[in-house]
Design a protein around this motif. Structure first.
Motif, mmCIF file in Angstrom:
data_model
loop_
_atom_site.group_PDB
_atom_site.id
_atom_site.type_symbol
_atom_site.label_atom_id
_atom_site.label_comp_id
_atom_site.label_asym_id
_atom_site.label_seq_id
_atom_site.Cartn_x
_atom_site.Cartn_y
_atom_site.Cartn_z
ATOM 1 N N TYR A 189 0.830 -1.207 0.000
ATOM 2 C CA TYR A 189 0.000 0.000 0.000
ATOM 3 C C TYR A 189 0.868 1.262 0.000
ATOM 4 O O TYR A 189 0.619 2.210 -0.742
ATOM 5 N N VAL A 190 1.898 1.290 0.864
ATOM 6 C CA VAL A 190 2.774 2.465 0.923
ATOM 7 C C VAL A 190 3.501 2.668 -0.390
ATOM 8 O O VAL A 190 3.620 3.794 -0.889
ATOM 9 N N TRP A 191 3.981 1.572 -0.992
ATOM 10 C CA TRP A 191 4.687 1.697 -2.285
ATOM 11 C C TRP A 191 3.768 2.251 -3.359
ATOM 12 O O TRP A 191 4.147 3.151 -4.109
ATOM 13 N N LYS A 192 2.555 1.742 -3.422
ATOM 14 C CA LYS A 192 1.618 2.190 -4.440
ATOM 15 C C LYS A 192 1.227 3.658 -4.243
ATOM 16 O O LYS A 192 1.118 4.422 -5.185
ATOM 17 N N GLU A 193 1.037 4.073 -2.967
ATOM 18 C CA GLU A 193 0.674 5.463 -2.699
ATOM 19 C C GLU A 193 1.810 6.409 -3.091
ATOM 20 O O GLU A 193 1.574 7.463 -3.678
ATOM 21 N N ARG A 194 3.043 6.038 -2.764
ATOM 22 C CA ARG A 194 4.183 6.899 -3.114
ATOM 23 C C ARG A 194 4.347 7.013 -4.616
ATOM 24 O O ARG A 194 4.596 8.086 -5.154
ATOM 25 N N GLN A 195 4.202 5.874 -5.315
ATOM 26 C CA GLN A 195 4.300 5.916 -6.767
ATOM 27 C C GLN A 195 3.182 6.767 -7.369
ATOM 28 O O GLN A 195 3.402 7.545 -8.293
ATOM 29 N N GLY A 196 1.972 6.617 -6.822
ATOM 30 C CA GLY A 196 0.855 7.401 -7.342
ATOM 31 C C GLY A 196 1.020 8.882 -7.106
ATOM 32 O O GLY A 196 0.713 9.701 -7.987
ATOM 33 N N GLN A 197 1.530 9.282 -5.933
ATOM 34 C CA GLN A 197 1.738 10.697 -5.654
ATOM 35 C C GLN A 197 2.818 11.301 -6.547
ATOM 36 O O GLN A 197 2.682 12.426 -7.026
ATOM 37 N N ARG A 198 3.896 10.551 -6.762
ATOM 38 C CA ARG A 198 4.963 11.064 -7.631
ATOM 39 C C ARG A 198 4.468 11.254 -9.056
ATOM 40 O O ARG A 198 4.707 12.284 -9.684
ATOM 41 N N LYS A 199 3.733 10.272 -9.554
ATOM 42 C CA LYS A 199 3.227 10.371 -10.917
ATOM 43 C C LYS A 199 2.174 11.467 -11.041
ATOM 44 O O LYS A 199 2.112 12.193 -12.028
ATOM 45 N N LYS A 200 1.339 11.619 -10.004
ATOM 46 C CA LYS A 200 0.312 12.654 -10.028
ATOM 47 C C LYS A 200 0.939 14.037 -10.092
ATOM 48 O O LYS A 200 0.465 14.923 -10.817
ATOM 49 N N LEU A 201 2.042 14.232 -9.361
ATOM 50 C CA LEU A 201 2.735 15.511 -9.390
ATOM 51 C C LEU A 201 3.309 15.799 -10.770
ATOM 52 O O LEU A 201 3.197 16.920 -11.290
ATOM 53 N N GLN A 202 3.915 14.801 -11.399
ATOM 54 C CA GLN A 202 4.462 14.987 -12.739
ATOM 55 C C GLN A 202 3.371 15.338 -13.745
ATOM 56 O O GLN A 202 3.535 16.223 -14.582
ATOM 57 N N ILE A 203 2.248 14.638 -13.649
ATOM 58 C CA ILE A 203 1.154 14.885 -14.590
ATOM 59 C C ILE A 203 0.576 16.277 -14.387
ATOM 60 O O ILE A 203 0.277 16.990 -15.349
ATOM 61 N N GLU A 204 0.437 16.711 -13.127
ATOM 62 C CA GLU A 204 -0.094 18.043 -12.863
ATOM 63 C C GLU A 204 0.828 19.127 -13.425
ATOM 64 O O GLU A 204 0.355 20.126 -13.988
ATOM 65 N N ILE A 205 2.133 18.924 -13.319
ATOM 66 C CA ILE A 205 3.082 19.897 -13.863
ATOM 67 C C ILE A 205 2.946 19.974 -15.380
ATOM 68 O O ILE A 205 2.898 21.064 -15.968
ATOM 69 N N ARG A 206 2.850 18.835 -16.027
ATOM 70 C CA ARG A 206 2.739 18.838 -17.480
ATOM 71 C C ARG A 206 1.415 19.427 -17.941
ATOM 72 O O ARG A 206 1.358 20.150 -18.934
ATOM 73 N N GLN A 207 0.340 19.120 -17.241
ATOM 74 C CA GLN A 207 -0.952 19.682 -17.621
ATOM 75 C C GLN A 207 -0.994 21.182 -17.387
ATOM 76 O O GLN A 207 -1.583 21.924 -18.177
ATOM 77 N N ASP A 208 -0.361 21.668 -16.323
ATOM 78 C CA ASP A 208 -0.286 23.110 -16.099
ATOM 79 C C ASP A 208 0.505 23.796 -17.209
ATOM 80 O O ASP A 208 0.150 24.885 -17.656
ATOM 81 N N THR A 209 1.560 23.137 -17.653
ATOM 82 C CA THR A 209 2.351 23.697 -18.757
ATOM 83 C C THR A 209 1.538 23.748 -20.036
ATOM 84 O O THR A 209 1.632 24.701 -20.813
#
Length: 816
Positions: free
Chosen positions: A56-76
């Motif tokens: 669960y912890v691994w999946k949450e960390r991976q999801g948060q990291r990917k979510k941050l990257q996607i938000e940055i790209r979508q903002d751009t």
């Protein structure tokens, strides 16, 4: 997304989705709490709880990291300037490279037309991509798209570079930095399981070529578009696929499988050597625009590696790895053998690949550790520069591995030019080790068309031919051309040839409806090309074991591999028909020090996609590619004049689509708006049989919740409606334009025909208690009004089940 949705409607949908996510998260946490309570109640070991917590912890960390990257790209993508000021990462190419210019005007246009592109993309995915995925693997046969929503964020052009040096004056080369940070939502169904992809991210360098420039509108004769290398791909998973996106799971339902499918489909469409070519004027040699000749062949020796990281943990002593190498180049993939328990493996294997743009393309190298039963670990990557080996001829070097603490790989690259002189073959054969299967030649086959193919016995409908070409262990297969005895393929193929003195090209034409029986075959000894003018044959070949007048049109060209560079071997062709008098003559090539492809290397980042291994043998590429740095020749250079086998004129195989009036919507959907069905009738007086061929239906009525249907045809020869008189086709899943091509027979005396009617009902295959529409349309045909003394093909409009309207054929196509 075929219709334009208002912004307010989109906002409400997003709010509803966020609320659903909150509720779903609540139930997930509640489920975890119940699971912990049950484990204590049932006296399970606490290690199970610990294991679940780690996942669960691994999946949450991976999801948060990917979510941050996607938000940055979508903002751009939404506001580039604001996002850049807030963050200095993930910058577009125009920030780093001064020769790259911004293209905001085009991005604004793309933002306006984006809502209207959804219909085209949906049609492309369902009609083109979906069948290819279904045919790619046996486990993917039930694959179908259930939802296609491209979202609100369109692709962006991060920068544009227009080349002015080392290009001809009658052509324009542009490189576009494509950034697609989408909020799309795609759902698919596979083996009854729903899964989806959201937030798809694609970035790569796309080349656009406008050529030749002409003195009339639209000022250029053709357009070709392609990715120079595999674009980088990222996404999030939904549904059952997200649940299986966990460490340690094999690729059967994992993220890597989906990533491979997406990368493979993009590569097969528009990653070199594949491309999209669009002619803009008449008289254009489309084959030269789409399939220009290659530059050469690269021979890759995978020798060894040293000091690799230990991926496997050992109880005593240092750990080891089970390394193997994977080379990825466009749609091609090579894999070495696995060396067990070693961090200094020796492979000593060689691969060969055909190169189209040596100054722009790169080969991605990955070293992996084999882990049976789980995902293979990546223990190093490297990018192989093709241009350096091409300029030096031979390059023997150690490459340091990237994205890892240590490790080097030893490779040797040998560049081979293409020669059209048969006298070079003897020298090349002496240089090649006879114990290996290294190539000495390249055979280019341009398969054009066939005509007057035979029909199989007892078959009324025309065949659906496809061609299988083979040379040695290599085999290619064309797509089928349904219901025609004169198919047109216009497909190029390339083979690496070991010994043209003894090898032969085998060709066989098969019918998709009955693949066990051949429509014709042909065998061509390659040694016949060695004595042909320019080592090229361009003609109609008579087929064996076929019809009396059955022929196939092909162009064959043989080129010999050599380490010598002779400019006289590069023949220059014409992309335009010589009859096009209004076209400006090509200008001489400008001299310069920088080519489009060499400048491109500084900013192209190799795609880091995961791919499954393939058979480590000499590989092939289906189509050829453009040479951006030099004047281009024809796909297969024309034969020179002289000699009995000379082709006096080279045919420009540019076909125009036959113009025909566009039918009104009411005609296309039938008089009652329920679609049409195509049938063929014939009566065999000798056998006293009425033969009915159900070909296909068009524009059927959507019946299911996904606006599709599972149609089949049921027919009776009235007045007999007993079970023995019923005939039924197979069910075609998820299709409103099904193709059946099934033949049925009714025992019937000739004098009884005038008193009989044929009733056909198109039904939707549903479950017993389903509320979906079951009857899609009905047609009743009065056989007394039909001339069935000879085979005839007709279209019939479908009407509602309770309609009393008489049915009349809307068009007739004679099948004899």
């Amino acid at each position: 997304m075929s219709d334009v949705a208002p912004k307010s409607q989109r906002k409400s949908q997003i709010e509803e989705a966020q609320l659903a996510n909150v509720v779903l998260r609540y139930f997930k946490l509640a489920g975890v709490a119940v699971g912990v309570w049950l484990s204590g109640y049932l006296n399970f070991s606490p290690s199970w709880i610990l294991f679940g917590l780690i996942l669960y912890v691994w999946k949450e960390r991976q999801g948060q990291r990917k979510k941050l990257q996607i938000e940055i790209r979508q903002d751009t993508a939404r506001d580039e300037q604001k996002a850049i000021l807030a963050r200095v990462e993930d910058l577009p190419s125009w920030v780093h490279f001064p020769e790259v210019e911004r293209a905001e005007w085009f991005n604004k246009i793309l933002d306006q037309i984006w809502p209207f592109i959804g219909g085209y993309v949906k049609e492309l995915l369902t009609n083109s991509i979906q069948p290819k995925i279904q045919a790619s693997h046996a486990q993917m046969a039930s694959f179908v798209f259930t939802k296609i929503d491209l979202g609100d964020i369109p692709p962006r052009i991060g920068g544009v570079k227009v080349y002015t040096k080392n290009v001809r004056r009658d052509e324009i080369y542009m490189d576009l930095d494509i950034i697609y940070s989408s909020d799309c939502d795609l759902m698919v169904k596979l083996k009854g399981m729903n899964m989806g992809i959201k937030d798809l991210q694609i970035r790569g360098t796309m080349r656009v070529i406008l050529k030749p420039l002409i003195s009339r509108m639209p000022l250029f004769g053709g357009l070709s578009v392609f990715f120079l290398n595999n674009p980088s791909i990222d996404f999030n998973l939904k549904g059952i696929a997200d649940a299986f996106d966990l460490p340690g799971l094999r690729q059967s339902l994992s993220r890597e499988m989906v990533e491979d499918i997406i990368a493979e489909q993009i590569a097969n469409i528009m990653v070199l050597p594949n491309r999209i070519a669009v002619p803009m004027i008449e008289g254009l040699n489309l084959s030269l625009l789409k399939y220009p000749p290659p530059e050469g062949v690269l021979r890759i020796y995978m020798i060894e590696a040293r000091n690799l990281v230990s991926a496997d943990v050992a109880l005593m002593g240092k750990g080891k790895s089970d390394p193997y190498a994977v080379l990825k180049f466009g749609p091609e993939k090579f894999k070495t053998k696995v060396i067990n328990n070693s961090v200094n493996p020796e492979w000593n294997e060689v691969f060969e690949t055909i190169i189209d743009c040596k100054d722009a393309q790169v080969i991605d190298l990955e070293i992996r550790d084999e882990d049976p039963g789980s995902k293979d670990d990546k223990i190093g990557t490297a990018a192989i520069d093709i241009s350096s080996s091409a300029s030096k001829g031979t390059l023997d070097t150690w490459l340091p591995l990237e994205n890892v603490k240590k490790g080097d790989v030893h490779i040797k690259l040998v560049w081979m030019y293409l020669a059209n002189d048969p006298m070079v073959l003897e020298k090349t054969m002496k240089q090649v080790d006879t114990s290996t299967e290294l190539a000495t030649c390249v055979l280019m086959v341009n398969l054009d068309s066939a005509k007057d193919l035979p029909r199989m016995r007892k078959q009324i409908a025309e065949p659906s031919p496809y061609v299988v070409l083979s040379l040695g262990p290599k085999m290619f297969e064309t797509e089928e051309k349904p219901n025609t005895d004169s198919p047109v393929w216009e497909k190029p193929f390339r083979f690496l040839v070991h010994n043209p003195q003894i090898q032969k090209l085998d060709l066989q034409i098969l019918d998709k409806k009955n693949p066990k029986e051949s429509l014709g075959d042909l065998t061509i000894p390659l040694k016949s090309l060695l004595s042909a003018p320019d080592m090229t044959l361009d003609q109609n070949f008579s087929l064996k074991n076929s019809g009396q007048d059955s022929k196939i049109n092909m162009r064959l060209c043989l080129r010999i591999l050599t380490t010598e560079n002779n400019p006289a071997w590069r023949s220059e062709g014409t992309i335009l028909n010589t009859n096009s008098s209004s076209v400006d003559p090509p200008a001489a090539q400008k001299e310069g020090t920088t080519s489009p492809d060499s400048a491109q290397k500084s900013k192209v980042e190799p795609a880091k996609t995961t791919a499954s291994g393939v058979d480590p043998v000499i590989k092939k590429v289906e189509v050829t590619q453009i040479n951006a740095a030099k004047p281009e020749g024809q796909v297969i250079p024309p034969a020179s004049s002289g000699g009995p086998n000379t082709v006096t004129s080279t045919e420009v195989r540019q076909r125009k689509t036959k113009s025909s009036p566009v039918p009104a919507e009411s005609d296309a959907k039938g008089a009652f708006g329920r679609g049409r069905i195509q049938l063929t009738f014939r009566y065999s007086a000798q056998r006293q049989k009425l033969v009915v061929v159900v070909h296909k239906c068009q524009n059927l009525l959507p019946c299911d919740s996904d606006n599709l249907a599972d149609p089949y045809v049921k027919m009776y020869l009235l007045p007999d409606k007993s079970s023995s008189g019923k005939r039924k086709t197979q069910v075609v899943k998820n299709n409103l334009d099904p193709v059946f091509d099934e033949t049925f027979e009714f025992s019937l005396k000739q004098e009884e025909i005038a008193d009989r009617d044929l009733e056909l009902t198109i039904r939707n295959d549903t479950k017993f208690f389903s509320s979906n529409i079951k009857v899609m349309g009905v047609v009743t045909i009065d056989l007394s009004k039909m001339d069935i003394s000879k085979a005839a093909t007709e279209w019939f409009d479908l009407h509602p089940e309770d309609s009393d309207d008489a049915e009349k054929p809307v068009s007739v196509e004679s099948d004899v």
